[in-house]
Write a protein that holds these residues in place. Structure first.
Motif, mmCIF file in Angstrom:
data_model
loop_
_atom_site.group_PDB
_atom_site.id
_atom_site.type_symbol
_atom_site.label_atom_id
_atom_site.label_comp_id
_atom_site.label_asym_id
_atom_site.label_seq_id
_atom_site.Cartn_x
_atom_site.Cartn_y
_atom_site.Cartn_z
ATOM 1 N N VAL A 249 36.120 33.758 50.270
ATOM 2 C CA VAL A 249 35.242 33.766 51.244
ATOM 3 C C VAL A 249 36.115 33.986 52.501
ATOM 4 N N ALA A 250 35.948 35.392 52.990
ATOM 5 C CA ALA A 250 36.569 35.624 54.277
ATOM 6 C C ALA A 250 35.696 35.973 55.295
ATOM 7 N N GLY A 251 35.256 35.210 56.253
ATOM 8 C CA GLY A 251 34.406 35.690 57.089
ATOM 9 C C GLY A 251 32.961 35.712 56.482
ATOM 10 N N LYS A 252 32.401 37.190 56.489
ATOM 11 C CA LYS A 252 31.069 37.191 55.918
ATOM 12 C C LYS A 252 31.314 37.766 54.357
ATOM 13 N N ARG A 253 32.547 38.150 54.138
ATOM 14 C CA ARG A 253 32.771 38.679 52.704
ATOM 15 C C ARG A 253 32.929 37.767 51.642
ATOM 16 N N VAL A 254 32.427 38.052 50.515
ATOM 17 C CA VAL A 254 32.666 37.154 49.164
ATOM 18 C C VAL A 254 33.227 38.161 48.311
ATOM 19 N N LEU A 255 34.502 37.670 47.764
ATOM 20 C CA LEU A 255 35.099 38.681 46.844
ATOM 21 C C LEU A 255 35.520 38.010 45.768
ATOM 22 N N SER A 256 35.423 38.607 44.432
ATOM 23 C CA SER A 256 36.183 38.118 43.293
ATOM 24 C C SER A 256 36.654 38.996 42.506
ATOM 25 N N GLN A 257 37.272 38.669 41.265
ATOM 26 C CA GLN A 257 38.257 39.129 40.423
ATOM 27 C C GLN A 257 39.392 39.166 41.271
ATOM 28 N N THR A 258 40.264 38.306 40.612
ATOM 29 C CA THR A 258 41.483 38.053 41.251
ATOM 30 C C THR A 258 42.282 39.232 41.603
ATOM 31 N N ALA A 259 42.540 40.371 40.813
ATOM 32 C CA ALA A 259 43.360 41.452 41.552
ATOM 33 C C ALA A 259 42.555 42.265 42.638
ATOM 34 N N ASN A 260 41.210 42.161 42.694
ATOM 35 C CA ASN A 260 40.234 42.686 43.749
ATOM 36 C C ASN A 260 40.646 41.751 45.135
ATOM 37 N N ILE A 261 40.659 40.601 45.084
ATOM 38 C CA ILE A 261 40.949 39.783 46.018
ATOM 39 C C ILE A 261 42.373 39.933 46.528
ATOM 40 N N LEU A 262 43.523 40.224 45.834
ATOM 41 C CA LEU A 262 44.560 40.434 46.155
ATOM 42 C C LEU A 262 44.680 41.927 46.955
ATOM 43 N N LEU A 263 44.064 42.929 46.188
ATOM 44 C CA LEU A 263 43.869 44.005 46.922
ATOM 45 C C LEU A 263 43.436 43.980 48.343
ATOM 46 N N TYR A 264 42.496 43.014 48.545
ATOM 47 C CA TYR A 264 42.054 43.071 49.715
ATOM 48 C C TYR A 264 42.975 42.148 50.762
ATOM 49 N N LEU A 265 43.457 40.966 50.375
ATOM 50 C CA LEU A 265 44.546 40.202 51.097
ATOM 51 C C LEU A 265 45.746 41.105 51.237
ATOM 52 N N GLY A 266 46.179 41.704 50.384
ATOM 53 C CA GLY A 266 47.878 42.392 50.501
ATOM 54 C C GLY A 266 48.081 42.879 51.885
ATOM 55 N N PRO A 267 47.307 43.810 52.407
ATOM 56 C CA PRO A 267 47.736 44.397 53.638
ATOM 57 C C PRO A 267 47.660 43.358 54.655
ATOM 58 N N ARG A 268 46.531 42.454 54.782
ATOM 59 C CA ARG A 268 46.343 41.553 55.790
ATOM 60 C C ARG A 268 47.294 40.076 55.682
ATOM 61 N N LEU A 269 47.693 40.215 54.583
ATOM 62 C CA LEU A 269 48.993 38.824 54.572
ATOM 63 C C LEU A 269 50.180 39.850 54.544
ATOM 64 N N ARG A 270 50.545 40.990 54.835
ATOM 65 C CA ARG A 270 51.788 41.747 54.740
ATOM 66 C C ARG A 270 52.522 41.394 53.576
ATOM 67 N N LEU A 271 51.519 41.432 52.742
ATOM 68 C CA LEU A 271 52.138 41.372 51.159
ATOM 69 C C LEU A 271 52.122 42.628 50.335
ATOM 70 N N ALA A 272 51.702 43.843 51.149
ATOM 71 C CA ALA A 272 51.505 44.902 50.192
ATOM 72 C C ALA A 272 51.943 45.950 51.310
ATOM 73 N N PRO A 273 52.288 47.305 50.897
ATOM 74 C CA PRO A 273 52.449 48.651 51.880
ATOM 75 C C PRO A 273 51.180 48.758 52.338
#
Lengths: 236, 236
Positions: free
Chosen positions: A54-78
């Motif tokens: 849960v990220a604010g109003k968003r709810v995400l599932s599927q591990t790879a999808n969560i990481l797709l979302y988090l990647g740029p936000r955590l500076r862990l993806a290009p």
């Protein structure tokens, strides 16, 4: 942003791939179901399976999808799309690999106990160690060679590196004999594992009670009868 | 953009999920390995597994990742990030479902023949039809109810709708008895299947030689001994 992670409280499982990204980045998060007294799930949303974030109003599932979302936000993806899709593609291949690890002890049904499918698990685990495990390790070692290293994407660590660390850690727990017989061929991957393990924030995490120990309820499970180094799968 | 798709030429398999998006959108593409005389793969890139898609200078693999890329470009996904991630999350759950379909006939090793794992396949397929199949169908029917329909995301068709069509088509081929006993409970999903099948461009595709028939080399396979309506998995 204060993230809330929902995952089974007794195992590392798929949730650990999200935890590693949050811990590495020093992100603020609550591991909701591990807090004493915490029960239930976000009511407005019914994902197919945990983990979900849960990220604010968003709810995400599927591990790879969560990481797709988090990647740029955590500076862990290009930042650029091509790099983000490439990181995600690697993560999806790790997800396939992890599903095969799960099925090595549960080849018939996730709803049955291991003891109810031990005979089949012996065949599947033997094939996994003999054929599938080297295939995945070859692939990821090839990716590192082509990128020039020292990380999968090249000069910067990205979230698939943390996931590859977790695969090595889990496989060493589940298949100590199988991995011992393979590791010398995959020096790049073992080096990546060791560098992730030594990162100060992650080293602190691993020494803390937040890191759940591997156990026989998780995806990586150690059953000595499944850990046959270099076995070939037997025909029926 | 003229896309080039690389996939095993004799089966629908995972490639079909990409083909359906390209065909629905009327995109220009070449199914490279089905052209007579076509051999080999793009040399500069070594994906873990097909399908892969060449789009200009890009080479993408992992079916769900290819669709993540194609979605907005083919107008088969929302433009905003939240909607794109939601469509992708649904696609990843379909990918999990499809992997379970594969393992219903190959529960031990993808490198062995079906006949070498038939006994185990009977157990796994019985569990799949009794437990996993209704779980996935329940989930996607719930998604359609919450969206308000008539599509998974609501008023507009998106690529996961095409993939859900393909799941129904393939499951009907593989498990005609199992599906017949379940379908009356999933009228929304069957309606979605029928509306996709009737789309003019797709109807033309299905009537063309470009649509490879289902067969016993693909992911969806019909073995009468695995198609036990409503069976419960047997204990060892």
């Amino acid at each position: 942003m204060r993230y809330r992670l929902y995952y089974w409280p007794g195992i590392q499982g798929r949730g650990e791939f999200v935890r590693l990204a949050l811990e590495y980045a020093g992100a603020e998060y609550v591991d909701v179901l591990r807090r004493s007294g915490a029960t239930g799930f976000p009511k407005k949303f019914t994902p197919f399976a945990m983990p979900y974030l849960v990220a604010g109003k968003r709810v995400l599932s599927q591990t790879a999808n969560i990481l797709l979302y988090l990647g740029p936000r955590l500076r862990l993806a290009p930042r650029a799309e091509a790099g983000r899709l490439w990181a995600h593609q690697l993560q999806l291949t790790i997800a396939d690999w992890l599903a095969e690890v799960h099925d090595s002890h549960h080849p018939i049904a996730s709803g049955l106990y291991y003891e109810e499918q031990r005979r089949e698990a012996k065949r599947r685990a033997a094939d996994f160690v003999a054929h599938r495990l080297p295939k995945y390790l070859d692939y990821f070692q090839g990716v590192m060679r082509r990128s020039g290293g020292p990380w999968l994407l090249g000069r910067s660590l990205a979230y698939p590196d943390l996931s590859l660390f977790q695969m090595v850690a889990g496989l060493r727990y589940a298949f100590p004999r199988g991995m011992a017989s393979l590791e010398r061929r995959y020096a790049c991957i073992i080096s990546l594992h060791d560098r992730v393990a030594a990162h100060p924030r992650l080293a602190a995490y691993f020494a803390s009670p937040r890191r759940i120990p591997f156990n026989r309820m998780g995806i990586f499970r150690h059953y000595p009868e499944l850990d046959a180094a270099g076995n070939k799968p037997k025909k029926t």
